[in-house]
Write a protein that holds these residues in place. Structure first.
Motif, short mmCIF file in Angstrom:
data_model
loop_
_atom_site.label_atom_id
_atom_site.label_comp_id
_atom_site.label_asym_id
_atom_site.label_seq_id
_atom_site.Cartn_x
_atom_site.Cartn_y
_atom_site.Cartn_z
N LEU A 90 -8.08 13.82 1.78
CA LEU A 90 -7.43 15.08 2.09
C LEU A 90 -6.47 14.91 3.26
N LEU A 91 -5.58 15.85 3.40
CA LEU A 91 -4.49 15.74 4.37
C LEU A 91 -4.97 15.55 5.81
N PRO A 92 -6.05 16.19 6.27
CA PRO A 92 -6.47 15.97 7.68
C PRO A 92 -6.86 14.54 8.00
N ALA A 93 -7.21 13.74 6.99
CA ALA A 93 -7.61 12.35 7.23
C ALA A 93 -6.43 11.39 7.19
N ILE A 99 -3.69 8.42 -2.21
CA ILE A 99 -3.28 9.76 -2.63
C ILE A 99 -3.81 10.75 -1.62
N ALA A 100 -2.92 11.39 -0.89
CA ALA A 100 -3.30 12.47 0.02
C ALA A 100 -3.16 13.80 -0.73
N ASP A 101 -4.07 14.70 -0.46
CA ASP A 101 -4.11 15.95 -1.21
C ASP A 101 -4.53 17.08 -0.29
N SER A 102 -4.36 18.30 -0.75
CA SER A 102 -4.76 19.47 0.04
C SER A 102 -5.01 20.63 -0.90
N ARG A 103 -5.75 21.60 -0.42
CA ARG A 103 -6.03 22.82 -1.16
C ARG A 103 -4.80 23.72 -1.08
N PRO A 104 -4.68 24.71 -1.98
CA PRO A 104 -5.67 25.12 -2.97
C PRO A 104 -5.51 24.48 -4.33
N LEU A 105 -4.35 23.90 -4.64
CA LEU A 105 -4.11 23.39 -6.00
C LEU A 105 -4.77 22.05 -6.24
N VAL A 112 0.87 -1.17 0.00
CA VAL A 112 0.00 0.00 0.00
C VAL A 112 0.92 1.23 0.00
N ILE A 113 0.90 1.97 -1.09
CA ILE A 113 1.83 3.08 -1.29
C ILE A 113 1.08 4.38 -1.05
N LEU A 114 1.68 5.22 -0.23
CA LEU A 114 1.11 6.54 0.05
C LEU A 114 1.94 7.59 -0.68
N THR A 115 1.28 8.48 -1.37
CA THR A 115 1.94 9.63 -2.00
C THR A 115 1.12 10.87 -1.73
N TYR A 116 1.77 12.01 -1.92
CA TYR A 116 1.11 13.29 -1.60
C TYR A 116 1.11 14.18 -2.83
N ALA A 117 -0.03 14.85 -3.07
CA ALA A 117 -0.18 15.77 -4.20
C ALA A 117 0.15 15.02 -5.50
N ARG A 118 0.94 15.65 -6.36
CA ARG A 118 1.32 14.99 -7.61
C ARG A 118 2.76 15.29 -7.96
N SER A 119 3.53 14.23 -8.12
CA SER A 119 4.90 14.33 -8.61
C SER A 119 4.98 13.55 -9.91
N SER A 120 5.52 14.19 -10.94
CA SER A 120 5.61 13.52 -12.24
C SER A 120 6.51 12.29 -12.16
N VAL A 121 7.55 12.34 -11.33
CA VAL A 121 8.46 11.20 -11.21
C VAL A 121 7.76 10.05 -10.50
N ARG A 126 6.19 20.48 -2.05
CA ARG A 126 4.85 21.05 -1.93
C ARG A 126 4.41 21.07 -0.47
N ALA A 127 3.77 22.15 -0.05
CA ALA A 127 3.34 22.31 1.34
C ALA A 127 2.44 21.15 1.75
N GLY A 128 2.79 20.50 2.84
CA GLY A 128 2.12 19.30 3.31
C GLY A 128 3.01 18.09 3.28
N THR A 129 4.11 18.16 2.52
CA THR A 129 5.04 17.04 2.43
C THR A 129 5.70 16.78 3.78
N ALA A 130 6.05 17.82 4.49
CA ALA A 130 6.69 17.65 5.79
C ALA A 130 5.78 16.94 6.78
#
Length: 451
Positions: free
Chosen positions: A315-318, A288-294, A260-269, A345-349
């Protein structure tokens, strides 16, 4: 005779001297003087209005217009009032730069964030045709966030520079190796004014400048331009395309059956790594974890779902509710500092810190051309603000989006920093085209590779 002449010559003097004391000036009080000035001013205004109406031209300032002027200005002569009115009319003229500046001040006016990367007045109107149309087009795409991602922005910049170099003509009595650098500087400045350069773009531009400086001065202009375009193609091929293929193989070997692979936002690599692993018939799922605004993760979700990969979007809070199910975390990077910290991207940390707390290995996929010599202690020292347009578009369709818009609130300032800094202690390894390395070894790479 002489006495008569002398008497006649003195008579005019006596008349002049006798005229001055006969009509003394009346003394006016302060209130009377003020009333007199008001009458004179009204008479001048009426005369000016009459003259303007006959000529069909300018109208004199009326009481309504003068009432908008502060009292300190109303006590000045009519010329001062005209100057104030003219200055106000100039301020009311539409200006794109002033409107943008005022908008930024209204929505992002907190002083402690004033050093963040914001769109600047480019001053391109003063360059008198030095900017290439392709640079204008690329700057608009950058400022509107139509092109996002370090690799995509770097490739778009280099391809645009190829167009600029192809259309460049060396002036007489100079060489391309000396004048082309001067020609490219305003092009680069315009891109910086549209959006701050990424670390990958800065490294690519420095490489291009080095290639220009080592050009043979005896080389014909057409051959020199073809050589520079060829060097740009080689840079894109070696540092981005081929590097990504190597990272796909190295990082793909870390994915096992049933992971089970977790990634955040979108990285082309990371996207290429997951698609390559799926093409090798590996059975795994992606969270896939994500966050606003993008909300960049939605694009990654669409790509992976179309390829047939089982995906979960949240989303990131979950994140806390599913972190225990994760086998490995794969993240992208905007750049990697010499101390091993990852600027992304903000949220990676937050994702890396959560994975560290639950002992989940965290891999960062990053090409070596994104390595930076700079060292920042946090993301507050250098950052960029995201656009405000993502708030309404990201809202659920079940609600009225006009009611959810936040731009009309006068006392609300929306700040969306784009990047954060992940400390090297929360990163297990960094996957590059030269192998998998620990974060604390990043600083030794330039010397080991001969950079």
């Amino acid at each position: 005779m002489s006495g008569e002449l002398s008497n006649t010559s003195k008579e005019p003097k006596s008349e002049k001297s006798g005229h001055s004391p006969s009509a003394p000036k009346p003394t006016l009080t302060k209130a009377e003087r003020r009333a007199k000035q008001e009458k004179e001013r009204e008479a001048k205004a009426a005369a000016k209005a009459a003259g303007g109406s006959k000529a069909g031209g300018k109208a004199a300032p009326s009481k309504a217009s003068t009432s908008a002027i502060p009292p300190a200005v109303q006590s000045k002569p009519a010329k001062a009032i005209d100057a104030v009115n003219s200055s106000q009319s100039l301020k009311d003229m539409p200006s794109v730069a002033s409107h943008t500046h005022e908008l930024l001040q209204e929505t992002r006016g907190l002083r402690i964030f004033s050093h963040f990367g914001l769109p600047k007045a480019s001053g391109s109107s003063n360059l008198k045709g030095l900017l290439h149309p392709a640079i204008f087009r690329l700057g608009l795409q950058f400022s509107a966030f139509n092109i996002v991602g370090a690799n995509a922005r770097c490739i778009a910049t280099l391809n645009t520079f190829k167009t600029v170099i192809h259309d460049y003509v060396t002036p007489p009595n100079t060489t391309i190796s000396r004048h082309l650098m001067t020609h490219l500087n305003p092009q680069i400045g315009h891109l910086v004014s549209a959006r701050p350069l990424a670390v990958s773009m800065g490294n690519a531009i420095r490489h291009l400048k080095v290639e220009i400086s080592v050009l043979d001065i005896d080389l014909p202009e057409q051959n020199a331009k073809e050589k520079l375009c060829e060097q740009i193609d080689h840079y894109i091929r070696d540092n981005i395309i081929m590097a990504d293929k190597v990272i796909q193989d190295v990082a793909g070997d870390k994915i096992k059956e049933g992971d089970v692979i977790l990634t955040y936002a979108r990285s082309s690599v990371v996207e290429k790594v997951l698609l390559r692993a799926h093409a090798q018939s590996k059975n795994f799922s992606v969270i896939i974890a994500d966050s606003r605004p993008l909300l960049e993760g939605r694009r990654l979700l669409s790509t992976l779902a179309d390829a047939g990969i089982q995906c979960t979007y949240l989303l990131l809070p979950a994140l806390n509710s599913i972190i225990q199910e994760v086998s490995i975390v794969m993240l992208g990077a905007h750049s990697v500092q010499s101390d091993g910290a990852v600027y992304s991207r903000a949220g990676t940390a937050l994702v890396a810190m959560m994975a560290k707390a639950y002992s989940v290995p965290t891999l960062v996929c990053c090409e070596t051309y994104k390595f930076s010599d700079a060292v920042h202690l946090d993301s507050f020292n250098k950052n960029e603000l995201a656009p405000l347009t993502g708030h309404v578009s990201a809202c659920p369709s079940a609600h009225d989006r006009n009611l959810l818009a936040l731009n009309d609130e006068p006392n609300l300032q929306i700040l969306n920093p784009l990047y954060d800094l992940t400390p090297p202690a929360n990163i297990t390894a960094i996957v590059t085209e030269v192998g998998t390395i620990p974060p604390n070894s990043v600083g030794s790479f330039p010397g080991a590779l001969g950079w």
